[in-house]
Scaffold this active site. Sequence first.
Site, PDB file in Angstrom:
ATOM      1  N   ASP A 209       0.916  -1.229  -0.029  1.00  0.00           N
ATOM      2  CA  ASP A 209       0.062   0.078  -0.093  1.00  0.00           C
ATOM      3  C   ASP A 209       0.940   1.211  -0.074  1.00  0.00           C
ATOM      4  O   ASP A 209       1.855   1.225   0.782  1.00  0.00           O
ATOM      5  CB  ASP A 209      -0.909   0.067   1.064  1.00  0.00           C
ATOM      6  CG  ASP A 209      -1.960   1.188   1.343  1.00  0.00           C
ATOM      7  OD1 ASP A 209      -3.232   0.772   0.946  1.00  0.00           O
ATOM      8  OD2 ASP A 209      -1.467   2.179   1.524  1.00  0.00           O
ATOM      9  N   LEU A 210       0.579   2.385  -0.772  1.00  0.00           N
ATOM     10  CA  LEU A 210       1.252   3.331  -1.142  1.00  0.00           C
ATOM     11  C   LEU A 210       0.832   4.410  -0.082  1.00  0.00           C
ATOM     12  O   LEU A 210      -0.257   4.620   0.355  1.00  0.00           O
ATOM     13  CB  LEU A 210       0.922   3.797  -2.318  1.00  0.00           C
ATOM     14  CG  LEU A 210       1.714   4.888  -3.094  1.00  0.00           C
ATOM     15  CD1 LEU A 210       3.321   4.704  -3.000  1.00  0.00           C
ATOM     16  CD2 LEU A 210       1.491   5.361  -4.426  1.00  0.00           C
ATOM     17  N   ASP A 252      -4.523   2.404  -4.513  1.00  0.00           N
ATOM     18  CA  ASP A 252      -3.035   2.445  -4.466  1.00  0.00           C
ATOM     19  C   ASP A 252      -2.547   1.105  -3.709  1.00  0.00           C
ATOM     20  O   ASP A 252      -1.384   1.072  -3.134  1.00  0.00           O
ATOM     21  CB  ASP A 252      -2.689   3.621  -3.400  1.00  0.00           C
ATOM     22  CG  ASP A 252      -3.440   3.655  -2.246  1.00  0.00           C
ATOM     23  OD1 ASP A 252      -4.167   2.958  -2.038  1.00  0.00           O
ATOM     24  OD2 ASP A 252      -2.824   4.438  -1.333  1.00  0.00           O
TER      25      ASP A 252
END
Length: 609
Positions: A209-210, A252
Site C-alpha cells: 500500500d502506498l 493504491d
Amino acid sequence: MSADFPDFTGPSETVPWVFLRELGAACDLRSTLNVMAAWVPKFIDVERVSITLVNDDGELDLLAVQGTKISPVGTTFKTEQTLVGRAFTTGKLANYPEITGSTIDGETLVAAGMRSCLVAPLSSVDRCYGTFNVASSQLGYFTADHELVVGALASLVASFARVHFEMEEQQQRARLDSLTGLLNRSGVMAELEERFDNESGQVCVLFLDLDGFKAINDAYGHAVGDKMLIDLSDRIRRSLRPEDALGRIGGDEFVVICDPDGDSSVGITVAERLLGECQQVLEVGPTTINPRLSIGVVVADVAVQTAEQVLTEADLAMYEAKKNKSLIAVANDDMRMRRDLVAAIDRDIAEAMETNEIHFLVQPIWEIETGRLSGAESLVRWTHPVHGPIPPPFLIERIESTEQIEQFTEWSLAAVGRQIVEMRRKNSMLAQVPVSINLTPQQLSWTNYVKIHLEMLERYDLDPQDIPVELVESGVVEVDTSAEATLRALAVENVYIALDDFGTGSNALGYFTRFHIDGIKIDRSLISSMIKSDPIRTIVEGLGSMARALDIQVVAEGIETQAELDLCRSLGVEHGQGFHLGRPMSFDQLAELAPMSARQEPASLHSSE
Ligand code: C2E
Ligand code: MG
Ligand code: MG
C-alpha cells in the site's frame, strides 16, 4: 434423450439430429472438436480426421483426431514444418493429391498408410484459428465435392473457435486493470484460487500500500497520481520474477503472488527488494515524489487456508506495518485470530446496523466551575453475539475498510439526531444540550457529507449547534483536501467543530490554519499524567489559556478522579468529561439527568457501562 431437446420420435434419431444433439451437449472447445472429428467419417468417406489449433507462437496443437492414431493428441509443432502450414498461412484450402514424408505431419501420415489429404483453414472474420484435416489411403482421392464439404465443416468449427477465444479474451480483459495493465481484484483472486486449487505446499502473498497517495492525488491532480501508479507498477514488475503474479486491487494497493519454493523467508526478501526499488525518487510530470510503501507479507499453507483468508491476512499485516511505521510486517498467529474475528465482524456489520445491535451511548460533558451539563458525546457501541464488545476504533476501521463508511455515517447521523429529539421530549431541560458526533477524516472526505448532515438537521428540526462534530484523528488517515472542504462548509453552516484527542496527533496545530475550529478536547493521556508531571501540567494550563485567547472551548477528556477534576479547575480548563463525572450511558439515562452538579453527585450518575 436430453431434456434440452424436444422428444421427437423417428426424425430425432436421424444422423444429423443425433450429431447436432451431441454438438449441443459439448461443453467446451475440446469436446466440440472431438464430436466434430468423430462425426466427419459418417458424412464423407475418409480414413482420418484431425483438427489443429495454432497458438500465438505459431505452434500447432493437435486437439482432436479420429481414425488412424498417429501422433498423440496434444502434440505441438511449428506450422512451417507441416503440410497444414500452407492452408494456415494463406487462409486457403490445400488439396494434397500425393503426400510425401518431407514434412513432420506428412511423414506420420505416410507411415500410417495415408496417400492424399485435404487441409481447410479454420478462418472466421479476420483470423485463422487452425486447420481442419482429412486424409485418405488413396492417391488423388479428394474432389471438388470433398473440398466443399470439408470447407463448410471447417467454417463451422472456426465459428465455434471464435466464440471460444472471444469469450476467453473477454474474461482476460475483465481480469485486467485498465490503468496499469496488471491484474485487477478479480484477476488476483482468480490467480490465487488457481494456485490454491492446483498446488501443494505454500504460496507467498505480499500486500503493498502506498502511503499518502490520496494527498498526492489531491495536491497534484489525478493525471500525476495515475502516472505515479503506472511508474510504480513498472518498478514492482521489474523487481519480480516472470513467474510471479502482480495485481492492483484498489487505488493504491498492489498484490504480489509468488511461489516460496520451500524458502519461507522469500516474502521478506521480495518485500525488501520492492522497497529498495520503489522508494527511489519518482519523477512525475512537473514534480518529484518520494513514494513510501507499507508491505504485509504472508506465507500460507495452501492445504489449510483459502485464497480469501490469505488476502485478508496480507491486508492485516500491511495495516500493521503502516500503523507501526515498520515498512514490512509478516502475518502471525495473532493476526490470524484477528483475521477470523475480522471476517465475522465484516460479515455482520450491515445487519447489526439494520437491527440497531450497533447503537450509541452518550457520555455527559460538564462545565467544571458551575457543574452545569454543557453537552454530551455520542459513542458507538456494538456487542457482537459471538465475539463480545467490539472496541469502537476497531469497528470504525472495519467499517472503513469494508467500504460501508458512507452507509454508517448516514445511519449514525440519523440515529443520533432521532435520539436527541426523543431525549429532549422526555426532558425539556436538555433542549440546549448538544450531543456531538465523532467523525474520521475518511467520513468527512465523503463529498455528500455536508448535504446529509444538513438534511438530517432539517428532518429532526435541529439547529446546527445541536450536533457538534469531533474530528477524530485515526492513526493512518490524515485530513485531505476533501475532508478540509467539508469542515469549511460545516463551519459556514455554523456547525461546531472540535479537535478530538488534542495533544496526541502531529497535525493538530496545523489544522488551525486550514479550517475554523470551535473547540479542543484535551486527550486523556495528558489529563492522567498531569498530576505527576510538571511539564504536562504546564501544557494543560497552556492549552486552557490558548483556548481562552482564541475564544474556543476546551474540554478535558478522561477525568477519572476528584484530584484530576480539581486540578483541571485550578488550571482554568472549563469543561470536563470522564468516568468520574459520568460513564457513557443510554440516551434515556441521559434524559433522566436534570442538568445538575456533577461534582456534588458523581457516584449517583447512571451508567450503561
Ligand atoms: P473519543 O472520541 O476520544 O471518545 C472518548 C473515549 O474515551 C470513549 O471511548 C470513552 O468511553 C472513553 N472515556 C471517557 N471517559 C473516560 C475515562 O475517564 N477513562 C477512560 N479510560 N476512558 C474514558 P470509546 O467509546 O471506546 O471510543 C473510543 C474512540 O472511538 C473515540 O474516542 C472515538 O475516537 C472513536 N469513536 C467512538 N464512537 C465513534 C463514532 O460513532 N464514530 C467515529 N468515527 N469514531 C467513534
Ligand atoms: Mg470524541
Ligand atoms: Mg478523545
